[in-house]
Design a protein around this motif. Structure first.
Motif, PDB file in Angstrom:
ATOM      1  N   LEU A 111       0.821  -1.208   0.000  1.00 33.60           N
ATOM      2  CA  LEU A 111       0.000   0.000   0.000  1.00 33.60           C
ATOM      3  C   LEU A 111       0.856   1.258   0.000  1.00 33.60           C
ATOM      4  O   LEU A 111       0.668   2.161  -0.833  1.00 33.60           O
ATOM      5  N   GLY A 112       1.797   1.353   0.931  1.00 30.87           N
ATOM      6  CA  GLY A 112       2.607   2.561   1.020  1.00 30.87           C
ATOM      7  C   GLY A 112       3.448   2.800  -0.220  1.00 30.87           C
ATOM      8  O   GLY A 112       3.569   3.940  -0.704  1.00 30.87           O
ATOM      9  N   LEU A 113       4.043   1.754  -0.765  1.00 31.94           N
ATOM     10  CA  LEU A 113       4.841   1.907  -1.979  1.00 31.94           C
ATOM     11  C   LEU A 113       3.965   2.298  -3.168  1.00 31.94           C
ATOM     12  O   LEU A 113       4.393   3.055  -4.045  1.00 31.94           O
ATOM     13  N   SER A 114       2.742   1.797  -3.182  1.00 33.37           N
ATOM     14  CA  SER A 114       1.806   2.186  -4.243  1.00 33.37           C
ATOM     15  C   SER A 114       1.470   3.671  -4.159  1.00 33.37           C
ATOM     16  O   SER A 114       1.353   4.351  -5.184  1.00 33.37           O
ATOM     17  N   MET A 115       1.329   4.189  -2.948  1.00 31.63           N
ATOM     18  CA  MET A 115       1.070   5.612  -2.787  1.00 31.63           C
ATOM     19  C   MET A 115       2.275   6.442  -3.260  1.00 31.63           C
ATOM     20  O   MET A 115       2.119   7.497  -3.866  1.00 31.63           O
ATOM     21  N   ALA A 116       3.479   5.945  -2.984  1.00 29.93           N
ATOM     22  CA  ALA A 116       4.678   6.625  -3.489  1.00 29.93           C
ATOM     23  C   ALA A 116       4.725   6.576  -5.000  1.00 29.93           C
ATOM     24  O   ALA A 116       5.158   7.537  -5.658  1.00 29.93           O
ATOM     25  N   ALA A 117       4.274   5.458  -5.592  1.00 28.12           N
ATOM     26  CA  ALA A 117       4.235   5.342  -7.048  1.00 28.12           C
ATOM     27  C   ALA A 117       3.298   6.377  -7.664  1.00 28.12           C
ATOM     28  O   ALA A 117       3.472   6.776  -8.824  1.00 28.12           O
ATOM     29  N   LEU A 118       2.317   6.827  -6.877  1.00 30.06           N
ATOM     30  CA  LEU A 118       1.368   7.846  -7.339  1.00 30.06           C
ATOM     31  C   LEU A 118       1.836   9.257  -6.997  1.00 30.06           C
ATOM     32  O   LEU A 118       1.092  10.213  -7.144  1.00 30.06           O
ATOM     33  N   GLY A 119       3.081   9.386  -6.522  1.00 26.08           N
ATOM     34  CA  GLY A 119       3.672  10.696  -6.295  1.00 26.08           C
ATOM     35  C   GLY A 119       3.561  11.234  -4.892  1.00 26.08           C
ATOM     36  O   GLY A 119       3.975  12.372  -4.634  1.00 26.08           O
ATOM     37  N   CYS A 120       3.027  10.460  -3.953  1.00 29.49           N
ATOM     38  CA  CYS A 120       2.880  10.935  -2.580  1.00 29.49           C
ATOM     39  C   CYS A 120       4.188  10.793  -1.809  1.00 29.49           C
ATOM     40  O   CYS A 120       5.039   9.959  -2.139  1.00 29.49           O
ATOM     41  N   LYS A 121       4.329  11.592  -0.768  1.00 30.73           N
ATOM     42  CA  LYS A 121       5.419  11.443   0.189  1.00 30.73           C
ATOM     43  C   LYS A 121       4.905  10.523   1.300  1.00 30.73           C
ATOM     44  O   LYS A 121       3.909  10.827   1.942  1.00 30.73           O
ATOM     45  N   VAL A 122       5.591   9.403   1.515  1.00 27.01           N
ATOM     46  CA  VAL A 122       5.040   8.355   2.368  1.00 27.01           C
ATOM     47  C   VAL A 122       6.016   7.955   3.473  1.00 27.01           C
ATOM     48  O   VAL A 122       7.197   7.714   3.206  1.00 27.01           O
ATOM     49  N   VAL A 123       5.502   7.887   4.700  1.00 29.87           N
ATOM     50  CA  VAL A 123       6.224   7.285   5.814  1.00 29.87           C
ATOM     51  C   VAL A 123       5.501   5.991   6.158  1.00 29.87           C
ATOM     52  O   VAL A 123       4.321   6.008   6.506  1.00 29.87           O
ATOM     53  N   MET A 124       6.203   4.868   6.026  1.00 27.89           N
ATOM     54  CA  MET A 124       5.641   3.561   6.328  1.00 27.89           C
ATOM     55  C   MET A 124       6.166   3.117   7.687  1.00 27.89           C
ATOM     56  O   MET A 124       7.330   3.359   8.012  1.00 27.89           O
ATOM     57  N   THR A 125       5.318   2.472   8.476  1.00 26.31           N
ATOM     58  CA  THR A 125       5.729   2.117   9.836  1.00 26.31           C
ATOM     59  C   THR A 125       5.411   0.653  10.134  1.00 26.31           C
ATOM     60  O   THR A 125       4.452   0.086   9.609  1.00 26.31           O
ATOM     61  N   GLU A 126       6.236   0.077  11.000  1.00 23.68           N
ATOM     62  CA  GLU A 126       6.035  -1.307  11.434  1.00 23.68           C
ATOM     63  C   GLU A 126       6.702  -1.510  12.785  1.00 23.68           C
ATOM     64  O   GLU A 126       7.585  -0.761  13.177  1.00 23.68           O
ATOM     65  N   GLN A 127       6.263  -2.558  13.482  1.00 21.64           N
ATOM     66  CA  GLN A 127       6.940  -2.966  14.702  1.00 21.64           C
ATOM     67  C   GLN A 127       8.300  -3.551  14.327  1.00 21.64           C
ATOM     68  O   GLN A 127       8.519  -3.983  13.192  1.00 21.64           O
ATOM     69  N   ALA A 128       9.201  -3.588  15.289  1.00 23.08           N
ATOM     70  CA  ALA A 128      10.578  -3.979  15.013  1.00 23.08           C
ATOM     71  C   ALA A 128      10.680  -5.360  14.384  1.00 23.08           C
ATOM     72  O   ALA A 128      11.493  -5.593  13.482  1.00 23.08           O
TER      73      ALA A 128
END
Length: 212
Positions: A111-128
């Protein structure tokens, strides 16, 4: 990890029409049972791919992961990607020079990479525990598409942890807070809501992005 072979195309495997995200309507279109089987098969693929905004977004799945749910791509990531692409981002991108998005529980990162592919600035987060594979997918994506997509990064975020929440909020403000299939047990609901509140409050204080 690096892609060792061709990634499996998600929509072709599910026989979905990439223009509207629905079944292709052909005689061979899957019924509910067949669709469930194909989703299960996709979860067992080493890597999957989705064409978004002219960019082939590819992510490696961590099929050996058993202590978290972020090892494979969940079908809701596909659904929300197409919804945001068609129903939300066009209007935002008309008004804003840059749409800033934070994703909670990014998993493999589709999802996050797809948003970046559409030109958005994206911060993706996950647990360690799930961050290593996510960061690898972000690095592979940037190496392949870095000059033609929006900025994207992956950060650690434990919900309800103040230091993590403040660090992620500091990369904003954000116009959208997104996430799919991210909570499965009741004890995580309150930390999740606290994290969302922190992100929205930071945006409100900046006078930009989301508001509580």
């Amino acid at each position: 990890p690096q892609l060792s072979g061709p990634a499996t195309d998600i929509e072709k495997s599910l026989q979905l029409d990439s223009k509207n995200g629905a079944s292709s309507g052909s005689a061979s279109s899957p019924n509910a049972e067949q669709l469930a089987e194909r989703l299960f098969e996709l979860a067992n693929r080493a890597a999957v791919r989705l064409k978004v905004g002219g960019v082939a977004v590819e992510v490696i799945q961590d099929r050996k992961a058993t202590d978290h749910s972020g090892g494979v791509v969940w079908e809701t990531a596909l659904a929300l990607t197409r919804y945001l692409e068609r129903q939300v981002l066009p209007a935002l991108q008309e008004k804003l020079s840059s749409v800033n998005i934070v994703e909670l529980g990014s998993g493999c990162g589709l999802l996050g990479l797809s948003m970046a592919a559409l030109g958005c600035k994206v911060v993706m987060t996950e647990q360690a525990i799930a961050l290593k594979n996510l960061k690898a997918n972000v690095a592979n994506f940037k190496a392949k598409h870095g000059k033609e997509v929006g900025r994207v990064r992956a950060l650690e975020l434990e919900w309800g942890e103040a230091t993590h929440g403040s660090a992620v909020a500091g990369k904003g403000p954000y116009h959208l807070v997104v996430g799919t299939d991210i909570v499965f047990v009741r004890r995580l609901v309150r930390p999740l809501l606290e994290t969302v509140k922190t992100l929205l409050a930071a945006a409100a204080e900046a006078g930009d992005g989301c508001a509580p």
